[in-house]
Write a protein that holds these residues in place. Sequence first.
Motif, PDB file in Angstrom:
ATOM      1  N   LEU A 249      46.429  46.188  41.503  1.00 27.21           N
ATOM      2  CA  LEU A 249      45.297  46.068  42.421  1.00 27.21           C
ATOM      3  C   LEU A 249      44.524  47.381  42.504  1.00 27.21           C
ATOM      4  O   LEU A 249      43.288  47.376  42.553  1.00 27.21           O
ATOM      5  CB  LEU A 249      45.775  45.654  43.816  1.00 27.21           C
ATOM      6  CG  LEU A 249      46.153  44.182  43.969  1.00 27.21           C
ATOM      7  CD1 LEU A 249      46.830  43.956  45.318  1.00 27.21           C
ATOM      8  CD2 LEU A 249      44.942  43.288  43.816  1.00 27.21           C
ATOM      9  N   GLY A 250      45.225  48.498  42.503  1.00 20.48           N
ATOM     10  CA  GLY A 250      44.565  49.801  42.521  1.00 20.48           C
ATOM     11  C   GLY A 250      43.701  50.015  41.291  1.00 20.48           C
ATOM     12  O   GLY A 250      42.567  50.497  41.384  1.00 20.48           O
ATOM     13  N   VAL A 251      44.230  49.642  40.135  1.00 17.72           N
ATOM     14  CA  VAL A 251      43.461  49.768  38.894  1.00 17.72           C
ATOM     15  C   VAL A 251      42.227  48.871  38.949  1.00 17.72           C
ATOM     16  O   VAL A 251      41.121  49.297  38.599  1.00 17.72           O
ATOM     17  CB  VAL A 251      44.343  49.424  37.664  1.00 17.72           C
ATOM     18  CG1 VAL A 251      43.508  49.296  36.396  1.00 17.72           C
ATOM     19  CG2 VAL A 251      45.441  50.474  37.487  1.00 17.72           C
ATOM     20  N   LEU A 252      42.412  47.639  39.405  1.00 16.55           N
ATOM     21  CA  LEU A 252      41.266  46.727  39.508  1.00 16.55           C
ATOM     22  C   LEU A 252      40.222  47.255  40.478  1.00 16.55           C
ATOM     23  O   LEU A 252      39.014  47.209  40.187  1.00 16.55           O
ATOM     24  CB  LEU A 252      41.732  45.339  39.945  1.00 16.55           C
ATOM     25  CG  LEU A 252      42.487  44.526  38.903  1.00 16.55           C
ATOM     26  CD1 LEU A 252      43.052  43.262  39.530  1.00 16.55           C
ATOM     27  CD2 LEU A 252      41.604  44.185  37.729  1.00 16.55           C
ATOM     28  N   ASP A 253      40.649  47.777  41.614  1.00 17.70           N
ATOM     29  CA  ASP A 253      39.694  48.328  42.580  1.00 17.70           C
ATOM     30  C   ASP A 253      38.915  49.491  41.988  1.00 17.70           C
ATOM     31  O   ASP A 253      37.696  49.600  42.187  1.00 17.70           O
ATOM     32  CB  ASP A 253      40.424  48.777  43.858  1.00 17.70           C
ATOM     33  CG  ASP A 253      40.909  47.605  44.696  1.00 17.70           C
ATOM     34  OD1 ASP A 253      40.423  46.473  44.489  1.00 17.70           O
ATOM     35  OD2 ASP A 253      41.785  47.826  45.561  1.00 17.70           O
ATOM     36  N   ASP A 254      39.608  50.355  41.237  1.00 16.83           N
ATOM     37  CA  ASP A 254      38.926  51.479  40.587  1.00 16.83           C
ATOM     38  C   ASP A 254      37.885  50.977  39.584  1.00 16.83           C
ATOM     39  O   ASP A 254      36.764  51.496  39.521  1.00 16.83           O
ATOM     40  CB  ASP A 254      39.929  52.390  39.867  1.00 16.83           C
ATOM     41  CG  ASP A 254      40.789  53.202  40.818  1.00 16.83           C
ATOM     42  OD1 ASP A 254      40.453  53.267  42.029  1.00 16.83           O
ATOM     43  OD2 ASP A 254      41.811  53.763  40.361  1.00 16.83           O
TER      44      ASP A 254
END
Length: 125
Positions: A105-110
């Motif tokens: 999720l962090g990668v997607l948000d970035d």
Amino acid sequence: MSDTLTPQATAERAGVSLDTLRYYEREGLIGPIARTVGGHRAYDDDDLFWIGLVTCLRDAGLGISELREFTALLRSEGRASDRVAFLQGHRRELEERKARIDLALGVLDDKIAHYSEQSTGANPG
């Protein structure tokens, strides 16, 4: 027996399909289910509890064989420590899966933020 529900009403109340309800019963995950004089299934609050428990554990990633194992542990005269160990093992697995999901999720948000900035910068409107 207290108030009982039909299979359809039970499925609706439990938030599962009628096919899922029948599957859980066939697999021995719930039941045995009481029958009316006419031979129809009659579900009660205890059955709803079991359906909810099985559904929750299924949502947590347990497979059918693991659910069979756990429901057998619950129905047995076995030690509570066996149940605790089973649940702790699956809790660890779920925590590890959650950590991987949080990372993704962090990668997607970035990436969303990056491409959003690009799209607003490229088209000033």
